[in-house]
Structure formats: C-alpha cells, structure tokens
Design a protein around this motif. Sequence first.
Motif, short mmCIF file in Angstrom:
data_model
loop_
_atom_site.label_atom_id
_atom_site.label_comp_id
_atom_site.label_asym_id
_atom_site.label_seq_id
_atom_site.Cartn_x
_atom_site.Cartn_y
_atom_site.Cartn_z
N ARG A 242 13.16 -4.40 -23.00
CA ARG A 242 12.14 -4.69 -21.99
C ARG A 242 12.66 -5.78 -21.08
O ARG A 242 13.35 -6.68 -21.51
CB ARG A 242 10.85 -5.15 -22.66
N LYS A 243 12.29 -5.71 -19.83
CA LYS A 243 12.70 -6.71 -18.86
C LYS A 243 11.53 -7.57 -18.46
O LYS A 243 10.39 -7.27 -18.78
CB LYS A 243 13.30 -6.03 -17.63
N SER A 244 11.82 -8.63 -17.76
CA SER A 244 10.79 -9.47 -17.18
C SER A 244 10.70 -9.15 -15.70
O SER A 244 11.68 -8.69 -15.10
CB SER A 244 11.15 -10.94 -17.38
N ALA A 245 9.54 -9.38 -15.12
CA ALA A 245 9.36 -9.01 -13.72
C ALA A 245 8.57 -10.06 -12.96
O ALA A 245 7.70 -10.72 -13.51
CB ALA A 245 8.63 -7.67 -13.62
N LEU A 246 8.91 -10.19 -11.69
CA LEU A 246 8.13 -10.94 -10.73
C LEU A 246 7.45 -9.88 -9.87
O LEU A 246 8.12 -9.12 -9.17
CB LEU A 246 9.00 -11.85 -9.88
N ILE A 247 6.14 -9.80 -9.96
CA ILE A 247 5.39 -8.79 -9.22
C ILE A 247 4.75 -9.47 -8.03
O ILE A 247 3.90 -10.35 -8.18
CB ILE A 247 4.31 -8.12 -10.11
N ARG A 248 5.19 -9.06 -6.84
CA ARG A 248 4.62 -9.59 -5.60
C ARG A 248 3.71 -8.51 -5.02
O ARG A 248 4.13 -7.39 -4.78
CB ARG A 248 5.72 -9.96 -4.62
N ILE A 249 2.46 -8.89 -4.80
CA ILE A 249 1.45 -7.95 -4.30
C ILE A 249 1.26 -8.22 -2.81
O ILE A 249 0.89 -9.32 -2.42
CB ILE A 249 0.12 -8.13 -5.06
N TRP A 250 1.53 -7.22 -2.00
CA TRP A 250 1.38 -7.30 -0.55
C TRP A 250 0.22 -6.37 -0.17
O TRP A 250 0.43 -5.21 0.15
CB TRP A 250 2.66 -6.83 0.14
N PRO A 251 -1.02 -6.86 -0.16
CA PRO A 251 -2.15 -5.98 0.06
C PRO A 251 -2.33 -5.51 1.51
O PRO A 251 -3.07 -4.57 1.76
CB PRO A 251 -3.35 -6.83 -0.37
N GLY A 252 -1.65 -6.15 2.44
CA GLY A 252 -1.82 -5.76 3.83
C GLY A 252 -3.24 -6.03 4.29
O GLY A 252 -3.75 -7.13 4.15
N VAL B 164 2.86 1.75 -11.85
CA VAL B 164 3.53 0.91 -12.85
C VAL B 164 4.64 1.69 -13.54
O VAL B 164 5.74 1.16 -13.75
CB VAL B 164 2.51 0.37 -13.88
N GLY B 165 4.39 2.94 -13.86
CA GLY B 165 5.43 3.78 -14.48
C GLY B 165 6.65 3.93 -13.60
O GLY B 165 7.79 3.85 -14.08
N ILE B 166 6.45 4.12 -12.32
CA ILE B 166 7.57 4.22 -11.39
C ILE B 166 8.35 2.91 -11.35
O ILE B 166 9.58 2.89 -11.38
CB ILE B 166 7.07 4.62 -9.99
N ALA B 167 7.62 1.80 -11.29
CA ALA B 167 8.28 0.48 -11.26
C ALA B 167 9.08 0.23 -12.53
O ALA B 167 10.21 -0.26 -12.49
CB ALA B 167 7.23 -0.62 -11.07
N PRO C 102 0.83 -1.21 0.00
CA PRO C 102 0.00 0.00 0.00
C PRO C 102 0.87 1.27 0.00
O PRO C 102 1.72 1.47 0.86
CB PRO C 102 -0.81 -0.12 1.29
N ASN C 103 0.68 2.07 -1.04
CA ASN C 103 1.39 3.34 -1.22
C ASN C 103 2.91 3.21 -1.31
O ASN C 103 3.63 4.16 -1.03
CB ASN C 103 1.02 4.34 -0.13
N GLN C 104 3.39 2.05 -1.72
CA GLN C 104 4.84 1.86 -1.85
C GLN C 104 5.15 0.84 -2.94
O GLN C 104 4.52 -0.21 -3.02
CB GLN C 104 5.43 1.40 -0.51
N VAL C 105 6.11 1.19 -3.78
CA VAL C 105 6.62 0.29 -4.81
C VAL C 105 8.08 0.01 -4.45
O VAL C 105 8.86 0.94 -4.25
CB VAL C 105 6.54 0.94 -6.21
N ILE C 106 8.44 -1.26 -4.35
CA ILE C 106 9.80 -1.64 -4.02
C ILE C 106 10.36 -2.44 -5.20
O ILE C 106 9.85 -3.51 -5.53
CB ILE C 106 9.86 -2.48 -2.73
N VAL C 107 11.38 -1.89 -5.85
CA VAL C 107 11.99 -2.54 -7.01
C VAL C 107 13.37 -3.01 -6.61
O VAL C 107 14.26 -2.21 -6.37
CB VAL C 107 12.08 -1.57 -8.22
N ASP C 108 13.53 -4.35 -6.54
CA ASP C 108 14.80 -4.97 -6.13
C ASP C 108 15.36 -4.33 -4.86
O ASP C 108 16.55 -3.99 -4.78
CB ASP C 108 15.82 -4.92 -7.26
N GLY C 109 14.50 -4.12 -3.87
CA GLY C 109 14.93 -3.61 -2.57
C GLY C 109 14.97 -2.11 -2.46
O GLY C 109 15.25 -1.57 -1.39
N VAL C 110 14.71 -1.37 -3.53
CA VAL C 110 14.71 0.09 -3.49
C VAL C 110 13.28 0.57 -3.29
O VAL C 110 12.46 0.47 -4.21
CB VAL C 110 15.29 0.69 -4.79
#
Length: 178
Positions: free
Chosen positions: A120-130, A102-105, A71-79
């Motif tokens: 283009r890269k590939s991604a593993l998107i983990r959704i943490w809905p809380g 998505v643009g930020i990610a 929620p309200n946070q995007v974490i890309v490879d730990g950033v």
Amino acid sequence: MNDLSKALLGMAILPLPLLGSLAALPDVEAPSQGTWVVAGIVAAAGALGAWFLEWTERKVVANRVVIDLKPNQVIVDGVPIDCPFSSMTHFFRSRDALVEAVGIAVNEAMLKQEKFLVARKSALIRIWPGSFQVTDFELEALSEAMTAEFISPAFELMGQPMAPQENRNLPSAPAVNR
C-alpha cells in the motif's frame, strides 16, 4: 507508532515478565538459562520487526503519491484520467462514482514505478472542486475511501478555504497546509 508495531513489540516482550514472575515464586523451579536466552531472542526479533514496520511506514509516507481530484478527472502524479464522477450540481454524484474514482486512483498509483515496492502507498489527495461546493458528507466519504486504500493519506482542499472546524471532518487524516 502504529498498532501493528505495538502489537508485535508487546507479544515479543510478553515472555520476559512472565519468566521473571515465575523466577520470583518461592515454590516453583526457576526457568533455565536456555529459556531466558530463547525469550531474549524472541524479544529482540519482535523489536527488530516492529522497527522494520515503522521504518517502512515512514519511507512510504515520505514518498507520497499526489492525487488531484478535479470535476470528472483524476490526476495521479501528472497522469490525467477522465472519469465521470461529478454531476451538474455535486462534486461526487454518488458513492458508486466515488468508489470508481478512488479505484482508478489506486490502480494508477500502484502502477507507478518505484524502487521501493510496497503493498500500500501513501497519498496526498488534493481536491480541486472548481465551481462546486464540496459538502462535509462528500469529504467524509472521500476520507473513508482513501483511508481504506492508502497509508496515512493527507488531504488538501484547493481553491476553497477550508475552515478549521472542517479539519475535524477528516478524522483519520490531517489536512496538509502549504
């Protein structure tokens, strides 16, 4: 095999059966040896191009970028990057907020330094809905947005069991089980 590789291979091999059918016609002069050589070279180049595309895609999928959506946070490879896309009641408050997240990610994932440079890269998107319940509509919208930006994205719904029937709501990308 992806669609682009299939198309490239098909276009490259197409002259061979055409030349063969011309050679089989009784009233038509048979194609010269040079024509067969050129058709063979085109077919070999197309096969090599299709192999290279497949190899590149496999390499990209093997080096997935991990994107955690909280929620309200995007974490890309730990950033971690703060982005106000959640409301008080929903994980995504609007499609515009989803597009912004998505643009930020995507921007952060593309800036990640690697030896292997790809468009283009590939991604593993983990959704943490809380505490939020992620709706099917939100999952579908997220799947569409991520599939448009990443090659073969994989999705995980963390902290909330993902029923087998929910896997069909992400048709373009399989859920990853760990």
